[in-house]
Design an enzyme around this catalytic site. Structure first.
Site, PDB file in Angstrom:
ATOM      1  N   GLU A 169      -9.928   4.995   3.335  1.00 60.03           N
ATOM      2  CA  GLU A 169      -9.064   5.325   1.841  1.00 60.03           C
ATOM      3  C   GLU A 169      -8.852   3.942   1.700  1.00 60.03           C
ATOM      4  O   GLU A 169      -7.919   3.430   2.140  1.00 60.03           O
ATOM      5  CB  GLU A 169      -8.681   6.498   1.721  1.00 60.03           C
ATOM      6  CG  GLU A 169      -7.506   7.132   0.467  1.00 60.03           C
ATOM      7  CD  GLU A 169      -6.635   8.027   0.602  1.00 60.03           C
ATOM      8  OE1 GLU A 169      -5.990   8.075   1.466  1.00 60.03           O
ATOM      9  OE2 GLU A 169      -6.574   8.230  -0.608  1.00 60.03           O
ATOM     10  N   LYS A 208       0.370   2.658   8.643  1.00 58.84           N
ATOM     11  CA  LYS A 208       0.414   2.170   7.867  1.00 58.84           C
ATOM     12  C   LYS A 208       1.493   1.998   7.198  1.00 58.84           C
ATOM     13  O   LYS A 208       2.146   1.453   6.780  1.00 58.84           O
ATOM     14  CB  LYS A 208      -0.441   3.167   6.996  1.00 58.84           C
ATOM     15  CG  LYS A 208      -0.744   2.629   5.462  1.00 58.84           C
ATOM     16  CD  LYS A 208      -2.052   3.638   4.831  1.00 58.84           C
ATOM     17  CE  LYS A 208      -3.603   2.979   5.514  1.00 58.84           C
ATOM     18  NZ  LYS A 208      -4.018   3.826   4.795  1.00 58.84           N
ATOM     19  N   ARG A 268      -7.746   6.671  18.767  1.00 58.33           N
ATOM     20  CA  ARG A 268      -7.238   5.795  17.894  1.00 58.33           C
ATOM     21  C   ARG A 268      -7.088   4.986  18.750  1.00 58.33           C
ATOM     22  O   ARG A 268      -6.096   5.210  19.950  1.00 58.33           O
ATOM     23  CB  ARG A 268      -6.695   6.173  16.253  1.00 58.33           C
ATOM     24  CG  ARG A 268      -4.976   6.335  16.629  1.00 58.33           C
ATOM     25  CD  ARG A 268      -4.115   6.512  16.095  1.00 58.33           C
ATOM     26  NE  ARG A 268      -4.782   6.710  14.781  1.00 58.33           N
ATOM     27  CZ  ARG A 268      -4.641   6.695  13.448  1.00 58.33           C
ATOM     28  NH1 ARG A 268      -4.658   7.869  13.742  1.00 58.33           N
ATOM     29  NH2 ARG A 268      -5.614   6.209  12.487  1.00 58.33           N
TER      30      ARG A 268
END
Length: 575
Positions: free
Chosen positions: A46, A283, A273
């Site tokens: 994104e 983030k 991850r």
RNA sequence: UGGGGGAUCGUCUAGCGGUAGGACGCCAGCCUUUGGAGCUGGCUACCUAGGUUCGAUUCCUAGUCCCCCAGCCA
């Protein structure tokens, strides 16, 4: 060495590929002729932030898989379904970073927003088949109706609206007749499902916001759970690889994909991850650091962002080797920072030109060396690479050596310079310390006096005489003054070991950045171009920071050299 | 207490019923005009308990621990 590419028909053997469960699945599918024997993957960020090394793992996996199979392709698709968080700046930045990493999506650049019309058509189709409905519950009410992890949800009172009513409402949603939050489109699945993702998930929400690509064309936007599987299907993706937290979305993924009407259905596969010890990867936390000015920006060399790593001096090759080495599995893992450092050292050891730089200068006068004269000495640029050749470096009566290379009262394990002791000056002479000048007030060591032995010159008759240590130096009159920035771990503890997430900033290492000014580097470094990389002998790998100006060079330490003395020093040394 | 996942050296990872391997790290030594690099050797692991089997990290059963899920984020 071939670079991994996403284009059709290109294969890329780059090093040895260790097997992992996803490689095995893809290879087996291909061998079995599944998906028509094609391999199509995608990297679907994104555009709402900058890429970091965790994304690099996914990029290497997806592009790598495509490259390993003849005809394999990897798409770069922007999952831009939430206009309020997205920005074209990120679209640019992400492409730049993927390219820098060494990957090429060829013609396969896509945007979920390009599919909005098609997605809308599928949504109407769902409504007609009674598989979706417009719900008019408020967000709060919806949460209540959803039930909890242990209790089933209950049907919305709007769940049984007629197809005609749903269609009418949905069309008016699109026409922009309703305010944000007034209605949503939901899939009609099962409000009692033990998997909460299947309790009639939201497919569309009203959002009167300008999208960076579609502008005001749409007053409503599809959700990830709807747009993502359909985008994969539309693009003919065969293997849709994502992280573990989407594992329980898979039934929904499959449900949506079945509505796409495409001949082949992509399959979702999840992997763990990447986490790296002592690194800030989330983030939210990265944003906090940048906004609170704890770091200089998204490209701060202490950050694991791709921009940060690049500015720090990392090479794409090292990052790719790291990603390959850490493997792919489903365990929650924390990779040690030392492993990343290993790969950049390994790469730079082969590549980087050696130079001499003194970070904390201590003046040395060679008493028996003639004044007003200098000579040129030959130095090897890279002992690992004979083709890198040699350069000449000036030597003269007054030099700088590293303050750490002198001890007035050394422990026995210290075999560098000390009163009465000899060391070799790299590529020059053996010198002996014969005097120490101190500041009469503070007692601080101001200057060393040494004598040199002309016969010990490199290449000279006594060049092979052994001394315990060789130290680096620069000629005071010829050296270039520089700023050097040393980086240490941003966190003093591992975030994974911290119980409360709220005060994680308390674990910031106040010493994460050390700015050294007045450093003295050899004259060959004058005018070194930004981002060029060097080994400062005995110290580490450094690169030229973009902040550099011709009259003010700035170097970043990428990583230190492994230092046996530092290890010794940590244990209590006996005097 | 619902659902979905995961447990192998300190760390990451391989293994697919047949001596548990590799990498990082660490330790020791060799070599060295970088206390770098290189070379040699060493170190430490199958979550627990039962079962099946000649043989189990692998198959079965029961536990334990860890992660994810209740956004109109992705």
């Amino acid at each position: 060495m071939g670079l991994p590419r996403g284009g059709y028909g290109e294969t890329v053997p780059e090093g040895i590929s260790a097997s992992n469960f996803i490689r095995d699945i893809v290879a087996a599918d291909r061998a079995a002729g599944k998906h028509g024997g094609r391999v199509v993957t995608r990297f679907p960020p994104e555009p709402n932030g900058y890429l970091h090394i965790g994304h690099a793992k996914s990029i290497c996996l997806n592009f790598g898989l495509a490259a390993e199979h003849p005809g394999g392709v990897c798409h770069l698709r922007f999952d831009d379904t939430n206009p309020t968080t997205e920005d074209p700046e990120y679209v640019e930045s992400i492409q730049e970073d993927v390219r820098w990493l060494g990957f090429d999506w060829g013609d396969h650049l896509y945007f979920a927003s390009d599919y909005f019309e098609r997605l809308y058509t599928v949504a109407e189709h769902l409504i007609r088949r009674g598989l979706a409905y417009v719900d008019s519950l408020s967000a709060d009410e919806m949460r209540q109706y959803r039930g909890t992890l242990t209790e089933p949800g209950k049907n919305s009172p709007y769940r049984d609206r007629s197809v005609d009513e749903n269609l009418d409402l949905f069309r008016r949603m699109r026409a922009g007749e309703f305010v944000d939050g007034a209605h949503v489109l939901r899939a009609k699945i099962d409000m009692a499902s033990p998997n909460v993702n299947l309790r009639d998930p939201v497919l569309y929400r009203i959002r009167h916001a300008a999208h960076y690509r579609t502008g005001r064309a749409w007053p409503m936007y599809p959700s990830y759970d709807f747009a993502h599987p359909l985008s994969d299907a539309i693009e003919g993706v065969t293997h849709s690889i994502c992280t573990l937290e989407f594992e329980d979305h898979r039934p929904l993924y499959d449900w949506v994909v079945a509505q796409a009407g495409t001949p082949d259905r992509p399959q979702q596969i999840e992997f763990a991850r990447l986490n790296i010890s002592h690194a800030v990867m989330s983030k939210r936390k990265l944003l906090e650091l940048v906004e609170n000015k704890q770091v200089a920006g998204w490209d701060d060399p202490r950050l694991p962002t791709l921009k940060g790593l690049r500015r720090r001096g990392f090479t794409p090759e090292a990052i790719r080797a790291f990603c390959e080495h850490i493997g792919v599995s489903k365990r929650d893992a924390v990779v040690e920072m030392q492993l990343l450092e290993h790969f950049i050292r390994e790469d730079l050891n082969k590549q980087a030109a050696r130079v001499m730089a003194v970070l904390k200068p201590l003046r040395v006068v060679i008493d028996n060396y003639p004044e007003q004269t200098s000579e040129e000495l030959e130095a090897i640029n890279n002992p690992e690479d004979a083709s890198a050749g040699t350069r000449s470096i000036p030597f003269s009566r007054t030099l700088y050596v590293e303050r750490d290379d002198f001890m007035e009262d050394p422990p026995k394990e210290f075999f560098r310079l000390a009163p009465g002791r000899e060391v070799r000056l790299r590529y020059a002479y053996i010198i002996k310390c014969v005097g120490v000048t101190k500041d009469p007030g503070t007692g601080e060591i101001m200057e060393l006096h040494c004598t040199y032995d002309p016969a010990t010159k490199s290449g000279g008759p006594e060049a092979r005489r052994k001394v315990k240590a060789t130290i680096h130096w620069v000629s005071a009159a010829h050296a270039v003054e520089a700023e050097v920035r040393l980086y240490n771990p941003l966190l003093s503890a591992d975030l994974s070991s911290i119980s409360t997430d709220d005060d994680w900033m308390a674990y910031l290492n106040p010493q994460s950045l050390e700015r050294l000014t007045g450093c003295q580097v050899e004259p060959s470094l004058r005018g070194a171009v930004p981002r060029s990389r060097f080994q400062f002998e005995r110290l580490g790998y450094f690169c030229v920071d973009p902040d550099s100006r011709p009259d003010h060079p700035v170097f970043n330490r990428t990583v230190s050299l492994k230092d046996a003395w530092a290890r010794l020093d940590k244990r209590q040394l006996s005097r």
